[in-house]
Design a protein around this motif. Structure first.
Motif, mmCIF file in Angstrom:
data_model
loop_
_atom_site.group_PDB
_atom_site.id
_atom_site.type_symbol
_atom_site.label_atom_id
_atom_site.label_comp_id
_atom_site.label_asym_id
_atom_site.label_seq_id
_atom_site.Cartn_x
_atom_site.Cartn_y
_atom_site.Cartn_z
ATOM 1 N N UNK A 9 0.839 -1.210 0.000
ATOM 2 C CA UNK A 9 0.000 0.000 0.000
ATOM 3 C C UNK A 9 0.875 1.261 0.000
ATOM 4 N N UNK A 10 1.831 1.387 -0.920
ATOM 5 C CA UNK A 10 2.808 2.477 -0.810
ATOM 6 C C UNK A 10 2.248 3.856 -1.131
ATOM 7 N N UNK A 11 1.018 3.936 -1.680
ATOM 8 C CA UNK A 11 0.487 5.271 -1.997
ATOM 9 C C UNK A 11 -0.786 5.597 -1.222
ATOM 10 N N UNK A 12 -1.267 4.657 -0.406
ATOM 11 C CA UNK A 12 -2.591 4.879 0.194
ATOM 12 C C UNK A 12 -2.586 6.006 1.225
ATOM 13 N N UNK A 13 -1.393 6.364 1.768
ATOM 14 C CA UNK A 13 -1.357 7.450 2.759
ATOM 15 C C UNK A 13 -1.084 8.806 2.102
ATOM 16 N N UNK A 14 -1.010 8.840 0.759
ATOM 17 C CA UNK A 14 -0.606 10.076 0.068
ATOM 18 C C UNK A 14 -1.799 10.764 -0.598
ATOM 19 N N UNK A 15 -1.649 12.090 -0.840
ATOM 20 C CA UNK A 15 -2.682 12.825 -1.589
ATOM 21 C C UNK A 15 -2.788 12.252 -2.995
ATOM 22 N N UNK A 16 -3.970 12.450 -3.604
ATOM 23 C CA UNK A 16 -4.237 11.855 -4.918
ATOM 24 C C UNK A 16 -3.201 12.265 -5.971
ATOM 25 N N UNK A 17 -2.833 13.572 -6.003
ATOM 26 C CA UNK A 17 -1.894 14.039 -7.040
ATOM 27 C C UNK A 17 -0.511 13.424 -6.821
ATOM 28 N N UNK A 18 -0.127 13.247 -5.565
ATOM 29 C CA UNK A 18 1.188 12.661 -5.252
ATOM 30 C C UNK A 18 1.165 11.162 -5.558
ATOM 31 N N UNK A 19 -0.006 10.531 -5.327
ATOM 32 C CA UNK A 19 -0.128 9.095 -5.619
ATOM 33 C C UNK A 19 0.282 8.809 -7.055
ATOM 34 N N UNK A 20 -0.225 9.645 -7.991
ATOM 35 C CA UNK A 20 0.057 9.412 -9.415
ATOM 36 C C UNK A 20 1.560 9.497 -9.678
ATOM 37 N N UNK A 21 2.237 10.463 -9.035
ATOM 38 C CA UNK A 21 3.689 10.612 -9.245
ATOM 39 C C UNK A 21 4.444 9.373 -8.749
ATOM 40 N N UNK A 22 4.047 8.875 -7.570
ATOM 41 C CA UNK A 22 4.762 7.716 -7.005
ATOM 42 C C UNK A 22 4.464 6.460 -7.835
ATOM 43 N N UNK A 74 7.173 4.002 -9.702
ATOM 44 C CA UNK A 74 7.239 2.529 -9.650
ATOM 45 C C UNK A 74 7.229 1.944 -11.062
ATOM 46 N N UNK A 75 6.353 2.504 -11.904
ATOM 47 C CA UNK A 75 6.223 2.001 -13.276
ATOM 48 C C UNK A 75 7.556 2.126 -14.012
ATOM 49 N N UNK A 76 8.192 3.298 -13.881
ATOM 50 C CA UNK A 76 9.474 3.537 -14.567
ATOM 51 C C UNK A 76 10.555 2.601 -14.027
ATOM 52 N N UNK A 77 10.625 2.492 -12.686
ATOM 53 C CA UNK A 77 11.673 1.656 -12.087
ATOM 54 C C UNK A 77 11.497 0.201 -12.492
ATOM 55 N N UNK A 78 10.231 -0.254 -12.489
ATOM 56 C CA UNK A 78 9.993 -1.661 -12.814
ATOM 57 C C UNK A 78 10.440 -1.955 -14.241
ATOM 58 N N UNK A 79 10.149 -1.010 -15.159
ATOM 59 C CA UNK A 79 10.521 -1.231 -16.563
ATOM 60 C C UNK A 79 12.020 -1.097 -16.771
ATOM 61 N N UNK A 80 12.610 -0.016 -16.209
ATOM 62 C CA UNK A 80 14.037 0.241 -16.471
ATOM 63 C C UNK A 80 14.925 -0.798 -15.804
ATOM 64 N N UNK A 81 14.562 -1.231 -14.596
ATOM 65 C CA UNK A 81 15.430 -2.157 -13.851
ATOM 66 C C UNK A 81 14.964 -3.601 -13.966
ATOM 67 N N UNK A 82 13.890 -3.827 -14.723
ATOM 68 C CA UNK A 82 13.299 -5.167 -14.847
ATOM 69 C C UNK A 82 13.081 -5.818 -13.477
ATOM 70 N N UNK A 83 12.569 -4.993 -12.546
ATOM 71 C CA UNK A 83 12.308 -5.493 -11.197
ATOM 72 C C UNK A 83 11.118 -6.449 -11.212
ATOM 73 N N UNK A 84 11.187 -7.450 -10.371
ATOM 74 C CA UNK A 84 10.012 -8.279 -10.111
ATOM 75 C C UNK A 84 9.304 -7.630 -8.927
ATOM 76 N N UNK A 85 7.978 -7.462 -9.034
ATOM 77 C CA UNK A 85 7.285 -6.713 -7.980
ATOM 78 C C UNK A 85 5.994 -7.383 -7.540
ATOM 79 N N UNK A 86 5.736 -7.320 -6.236
ATOM 80 C CA UNK A 86 4.401 -7.628 -5.721
ATOM 81 C C UNK A 86 3.861 -6.318 -5.175
#
Ligand code: SF4
Length: 343
Positions: free
Chosen positions: A196-209, A213-225
């Motif tokens: 739940x890494x964005x549930x405590x954040x304001x809506x506009x900040x949620x989108x940034x975070x 995550x999306x960029x990091x997962x793609x660039x670093x080929x991270x496996x994520x849950x």
């Protein structure tokens, strides 16, 4: 020719980074004063009840469900932050049976990002000190290279180098979460569990975070849950989704399949409850979710969802649904789909 060994979900085990089998997490409830006097044993609560989940290398899997569904307990069990039974195979090794030394090595490869970033940072440490500490403890960088590595980590998560001298209390929620992500990335993990890494954040900040995550997962080929109560968030970020209800995974499959063609009545009602979704024209209306989930300490007999299910049948009140079965591109555990192939 020898058959390929397969993990849960039917994928060859070589493709899997995480293979969870029959995972259970049980807590003993504290006893009332009267129970203590009567020497009654504490009742057990199964937060996770025989869960199976497979995550392929480089894949982002979303785990969704209402509060109390057991998704955070499952995430913590994968890192052995809470006691569990069953198997958690990481790259072929069962981490639930690892000794201390192997566990430390595992935690270099698997990291967690927490819901409350401020609580997860030590208020006495400046941001740069907190990141340097991780690098020192895991002996990942030569002493003279630590400042450069700290600056690179801050840059990766979109923070200026001057944040190294700031303390957590002086940061906004979004900045704190960026530091939490930088700290997780410091050990160059292969697998990240984001609870739940964005549930405590304001809506506009949620989108940034989320975009970070999306960029990091793609660039670093991270496996994520990616654990969330919000199916929309998970659909934005993940290739596959698993849906949890009262400790059990009731449906899993490709994100689009879960989102546009949900099979399990609980998933259908989660989709229907989403406020901001454009569905294809002609899609039949799905049932809305009524009532609150029962306490995990008092699960109804049969299918745990039956008191809220619009499709409930007699069998649902008595017999638990069959284990999760393939239905089209997804898999579900529900009496509505009895004759399909076991997933
Ligand atoms: S098993 Fe029965 S009660 Fe449970 S979700 Fe399926 S139809 Fe509904």
């Amino acid at each position: 020719m020898r058959a390929l060994a397969r993990g849960h979900g039917g994928w060859p085990v070589n493709d899997l980074l995480v293979d969870v089998r029959d995972l259970s997490v049980r807590y003993t409830l504290s006893r009332s004063f009267a129970d203590l006097l009567r020497r009654k044993p504490g009742r057990e609560l199964a937060a996770v009840d025989g869960a199976h989940l497979a995550i392929r290398k480089g894949e982002a899997v979303g785990l969704v469900g209402e509060s109390g569904s057991g998704k955070s307990s499952l995430g913590r069990a994968l890192l052995r932050l809470t006691p569990a039974t069953g198997e958690v195979r990481f790259d072929g090794t069962d981490v639930l049976r690892q000794d201390r030394r192997s566990l430390l090595a595992y935690r270099k490869r698997a990291q967690m990002v927490f819901q409350d970033p401020l609580a997860s940072l030590n208020p006495r440490f400046k941001v740069g000190e907190a990141l340097a500490e991780v690098l020192r403890v895991h002996r990942l960088t030569r002493r003279e290279e630590i400042p450069g590595r700290v600056a690179a980590l801050l840059d990766t998560v979109g923070l200026d180098t001057e944040f190294a001298d700031r303390r957590p209390r002086g940061l906004s929620g979004g900045q704190c979460q960026r530091v939490g992500i930088a700290r997780a990335l410091a050990v160059e993990p292969e697998f990240i569990i984001a609870d739940e890494p964005v549930s405590a954040l304001d809506l506009s900040i949620q989108a940034q975070i989320l975009n970070l995550f999306l960029r990091l997962q793609r660039e670093m080929q991270l496996t994520m849950l990616f654990i969330s109560h919000d199916l929309g968030v998970v659909h934005h970020l993940c290739q596959r989704v698993a849906v949890m209800y009262l400790g059990r995974i009731v449906e899993e499959g490709p994100a689009d399949e879960i989102f546009y063609h949900p099979k399990h009545p609980y998933t259908q009602s989660l989709v229907e409850a989403m406020p901001r979704v454009e569905f294809p024209k002609g899609r039949r209306e799905l049932p809305r979710l009524e009532g609150e989930p029962p306490s995990p300490a008092d699960k109804p007999p049969g299918c745990a969802f039956h008191p809220r299910c619009p499709h409930v049948m007699d069998a649902c009140r008595q017999d638990p649904p069959p284990s999760i079965r393939r239905v089209g591109a997804a898999a579900t555990a529900c009496h509505l789909y009895p004759e399909t192939e076991k997933a």
